[in-house]
Design an enzyme around this catalytic site. Structure first.
Site, short mmCIF file in Angstrom:
data_model
loop_
_atom_site.label_atom_id
_atom_site.label_comp_id
_atom_site.label_asym_id
_atom_site.label_seq_id
_atom_site.Cartn_x
_atom_site.Cartn_y
_atom_site.Cartn_z
N GLY A 198 0.81 -1.19 0.00
CA GLY A 198 0.00 0.00 0.00
C GLY A 198 0.86 1.26 0.00
N SER A 199 0.28 2.37 -0.45
CA SER A 199 0.98 3.66 -0.35
C SER A 199 0.71 4.26 1.03
CB SER A 199 0.49 4.59 -1.45
OG SER A 199 0.90 4.10 -2.71
N GLY A 200 1.45 5.33 1.33
CA GLY A 200 1.30 5.96 2.63
C GLY A 200 2.46 5.66 3.57
N HIS A 201 3.43 4.83 3.07
CA HIS A 201 4.58 4.45 3.90
C HIS A 201 5.87 5.10 3.40
CE1 HIS A 201 1.80 1.57 5.44
NE2 HIS A 201 1.74 0.90 4.31
N LYS A 252 5.66 -8.09 2.53
CA LYS A 252 5.36 -7.86 3.94
C LYS A 252 4.12 -8.69 4.30
CE LYS A 252 5.24 -3.30 3.75
NZ LYS A 252 5.40 -3.33 2.29
N ASP A 263 -1.36 -8.33 0.46
CA ASP A 263 -0.06 -8.30 -0.21
C ASP A 263 0.38 -9.71 -0.58
OD1 ASP A 263 -0.27 -5.69 0.64
OD2 ASP A 263 1.75 -5.55 1.45
N HIS A 301 -0.64 0.71 9.27
CA HIS A 301 -1.81 1.11 8.49
C HIS A 301 -2.81 1.90 9.32
CE1 HIS A 301 -0.19 -2.36 6.32
NE2 HIS A 301 -0.48 -1.63 5.28
#
Lengths: 243, 332
Positions: free
Chosen positions: B54-57, B105, B110, B219
């Site tokens: 996911g994005s945001g990391h 991960k 994922d 998250h």
């Protein structure tokens, strides 16, 4: 388009419509134990899959299944994309020579195997596997052992899936996001298993429609009782043509 | 909440375009995807390392693309796995014929999407191996859950396996190194505030002014325990002790430590945490070989930090210290 291909396109359209109808209910089930996106993700994915299937030029059943699987994989996201879509891509290879009772059994078995492997889930984990496993096993036995007509075998599979969905309620989730809830997952119906049931119900409805037959009434039979119930099962599951 | 966001639906797309525009001679985005690869991918004569999530990391994942680390990464929507077709495109674009190692991960989405993509790539004749990172010691690894999550320790897997691949090692050797890091690393995080996702526009969970969450993932999900606010040293102790309990290291063991900011934490505070972390390691008779401090694996604008400890031997020291040249991490 082959007859098989047209039938599968019709089935996909029916599933897309059904999932859209049940969208809020699926989301409601998911919000109790997950992240409340199952209904929306599935509805978006199946709508795109129906569009993709309609756009195919004269496809056979295998091509339709593969296209639908790829579309679901790309559009549904999360874990449901690979489970519902990826498994379909792999299982579609079994329909190489068209849809026959034998190839349908092989297709169902491969689909189940892929779902089990991908999710590392078994019966009793409160997942899609709880609906899919009894459905596939019942379908296989009905065709291969009991020599039942395909439509009746499919009806029995739907009945088995329904029991499987009910079975997800009193058990504890061991896979999926719900597993992080521990004992709090008990008492909730699994949204993924519920979607499996809707899909199978639509397959049955479309199959009956194309055969111009009534949906066989198999409700009173247990899908899992072994062979000695043969005669009794026959008595309670009359051939629809007899009506 | 005030944000530099045009439209939540476009945020990942616009971020990726901005990122490749910042590093035009290093990064390249595959058309019609959210996949970013090295500009010179596929790199001949080398096992390719790919990852995603996911994005945001940020700077995870694409920030670690470059010499000595990753060949490419797929970006999902915020906190959502990339889809299998994106992973498939990633693998296809990075494979130069020497095989691909997928670093995943441990989150179900994922794992399932990546595994589906791997199976499809294998049908096309690509040799792919995968490892699943699960360094988050806050989650019990038991039959009853999907297991420990993959968090900041993943960066060390990218670094060590990336260095091994850069040396020309074959796929099984690169995978062995990745697994060695996974076997020797543990992480535990804390949140002082929730993060704000672009979609929701408000905090994901409510946390009082005098409360913190211990054992968070990345998250914005709540942690394993909510406690009253403690001092920086007390929080550092709580996180570190949990990690050390899990790793169960022998006295004298050399370690690499990472104090990782969650996106909204001033560097000043991260260094305060690192100061206490190093004291504590001394009290446990552990020897710090290297200490990293910064934002490596974030959770949007969350205030908080995670502490990662990785036991290192001569091989891991050589690889973790080997040259790397990426937008987010450079070692010489």
């Amino acid at each position: 388009m082959t007859d098989d291909g047209a039938a599968v396109v019709a089935a996909v359209e029916a599933v897309a419509e059904r999932i859209e109808d049940e969208r809020s209910y699926l989301t409601e089930l998911d919000s109790a134990i997950g992240d409340a996106d199952h209904g929306g993700n599935m509805a978006r994915g199946w709508a795109a899959a129906a569009d993709a299937a309609r756009d195919l030029d004269e496809p056979d059943a295998q091509t339709v299944c593969k296209t639908v699987g790829k579309t679901l994989m790309a559009e549904v996201g999360g874990a449901s994309g690979p489970l519902f879509g990826g498994s379909l891509v792999f299982a579609s290879a079994e329909l190489d020579g068209g849809v026959t009772p034998e190839s349908a059994v092989a297709f169902a078995e491969t689909y189940l195997e892929k779902v089990e492997d991908r999710g590392d889930a078994r019966v009793g984990d409160q997942t899609v596997v709880d609906a899919l496993t009894p459905a596939v096993h019942t379908f296989k036995k009905s065709i291969e052992t009991d020599d039942r007509p395909p439509l009746e075998a499919l009806a029995k599979a739907v009945d088995a899936a329904e029991r499987g969905v009910a079975f997800t309620v009193p058990i504890r989730a061991k896979k999926g996001r719900a597993s992080y809830l521990g004992w709090r997952s008990v008492g909730h119906q699994d949204p993924g298993a519920t979607s499996v049931l809707y899909i199978l119900e639509e397959l049955l409805a479309v199959a009956a429609d194309r055969l111009d037959a009534e949906i066989p009434d198999v409700d009173a039979t247990s899908p899992t009782i072994p062979d000695e119930g043969e005669e009794a099962a026959d008595a309670t599951a009359p051939d629809p043509e007899d009506d | 909440m005030k944000k530099l966001i045009n439209d939540p639906d476009d945020v990942v797309d616009e971020m990726l375009d901005g990122m490749t525009a910042a590093y035009p001679d290093r990064l390249r985005r595959l058309p019609d995807t959210q996949v970013v690869v090295r500009d010179d991918a596929p790199v001949d004569g080398k096992v390719a390392l790919v990852t995603g999530g996911g994005s945001g990391h940020e700077p995870t994942h694409a920030g670690y693309i470059g010499d000595g680390m990753l060949d490419g990464a797929a970006a999902g929507d915020v906190f959502s796995s990339p889809t299998a077709d994106e992973f498939e495109a990633l693998i296809g674009a990075c494979d130069a014929g020497d095989g691909v190692l997928a670093i995943i991960k441990n989150y179900e989405g994922d794992v399932m999407n990546f595994e589906t993509a791997i199976e499809l790539a294998e049908m096309e004749g690509v040799e792919v191996e995968s490892v699943v990172v699960n360094d988050d010691v806050a989650v019990e690894d038991s039959l009853y859950t999907s297991g420990r999550r993959g968090v900041c320790g993943t960066i060390l897997v990218h670094k060590a396996a990336g260095a091994k691949a850069a040396q020309g090692a074959d796929l099984s050797e690169v995978k062995r190194v990745a697994e060695k890091v996974i076997d020797n690393v543990g992480t535990m995080g804390t949140a002082l505030t929730s993060c704000v996702t672009p979609e929701k526009g408000e905090p994901t969970f409510d946390l009082g002014d005098d409360e913190i969450e211990l054992g968070i993932g990345i998250h914005g999900e709540p942690g394993t325990e909510r406690t009253e606010l403690m001092s920086a040293d007390e929080i550092t102790d709580a996180l570190t002790e949990t990690v050390l309990d899990d790793l169960d290291l022998d006295p004298g063991q050399e370690v690499l430590t990472v104090v990782n900011g969650m996106g909204g934490t001033p560097q000043m505070e991260l260094f305060v945490v690192n100061r206490r972390l190093q004291e504590l390691l001394g009290e446990h008779d552990l020897e710090t070989w290297d200490a990293w401090v910064g934002d490596y694996m974030t959770s949007l604008d969350m205030m908080g930090a995670s502490i990662t400890v990785c036991a290192v031997d001569d091989e891991l020291k050589e690889l973790l210290g080997a040259p790397a040249d990426t937008p987010a991490l450079t070692t010489t």
